[in-house]
Design a protein around this motif. Structure first.
Motif, PDB file in Angstrom:
ATOM      1  N   MET A  50     -42.385  52.705 -66.336  1.00 25.56           N
ATOM      2  CA  MET A  50     -41.338  53.028 -65.270  1.00 25.56           C
ATOM      3  C   MET A  50     -40.331  53.815 -66.052  1.00 25.56           C
TER       4      MET A  50
ATOM      5  N   GLN B 157     -37.511  59.120 -63.487  1.00 22.51           N
ATOM      6  CA  GLN B 157     -38.117  59.831 -62.657  1.00 22.51           C
ATOM      7  C   GLN B 157     -38.946  58.961 -61.656  1.00 22.51           C
ATOM      8  N   ASP B 158     -39.489  57.881 -62.077  1.00 20.33           N
ATOM      9  CA  ASP B 158     -40.346  57.044 -61.339  1.00 20.33           C
ATOM     10  C   ASP B 158     -39.328  56.445 -60.162  1.00 20.33           C
TER      11      ASP B 158
ATOM     12  N   ARG C  68     -36.467  57.578 -59.157  1.00 20.06           N
ATOM     13  CA  ARG C  68     -36.139  58.794 -58.389  1.00 20.06           C
ATOM     14  C   ARG C  68     -37.319  58.975 -57.275  1.00 20.06           C
ATOM     15  N   ASP C  69     -38.633  59.076 -57.497  1.00 17.75           N
ATOM     16  CA  ASP C  69     -39.502  59.207 -56.692  1.00 17.75           C
ATOM     17  C   ASP C  69     -39.793  58.178 -55.958  1.00 17.75           C
ATOM     18  N   HIS C  70     -39.562  56.952 -56.132  1.00 22.08           N
ATOM     19  CA  HIS C  70     -39.463  55.633 -55.426  1.00 22.08           C
ATOM     20  C   HIS C  70     -38.460  55.922 -54.245  1.00 22.08           C
TER      21      HIS C  70
ATOM     22  N   ASP D 244     -35.692  51.298 -66.699  1.00 22.63           N
ATOM     23  CA  ASP D 244     -36.967  51.371 -66.674  1.00 22.63           C
ATOM     24  C   ASP D 244     -37.528  50.364 -65.820  1.00 22.63           C
TER      25      ASP D 244
ATOM     26  N   ASP E  16     -39.003  48.748 -62.263  1.00 22.59           N
ATOM     27  CA  ASP E  16     -39.910  48.870 -61.066  1.00 22.59           C
ATOM     28  C   ASP E  16     -39.235  48.760 -60.133  1.00 22.59           C
TER      29      ASP E  16
END
Length: 60
Positions: A1, A4-5, A7-9, A37, A39
């Motif tokens: 994670m 960007q992950d 932000r996408d979520h 980092d 999740d």
């Protein structure tokens, strides 16, 4: 994670909700609280939506 992950979520979650949200502020608070980092799926739902709610744009 990574950031960007997160932000996408957040983007996916807020697009499915009514209203508009300050995604940058949500990502920053999640990162500062849980680490960049983190999740987002592992953040307790109540805590996640409390953060999201703090950054909802008021209805005009």
């Amino acid at each position: 994670m990574g950031i960007q992950d997160i932000r996408d979520h957040v983007t996916t979650a807020t697009e499915a909700s009514d209203g508009t949200y300050d995604v940058d502020a949500i990502v920053t608070e999640i990162g500062e609280t849980y680490g960049y980092d983190a999740d987002p799926e592992q953040i307790p739902g109540e805590e996640y939506w409390e953060i999201v709610g703090k950054h909802a744009d008021p209805v005009a």
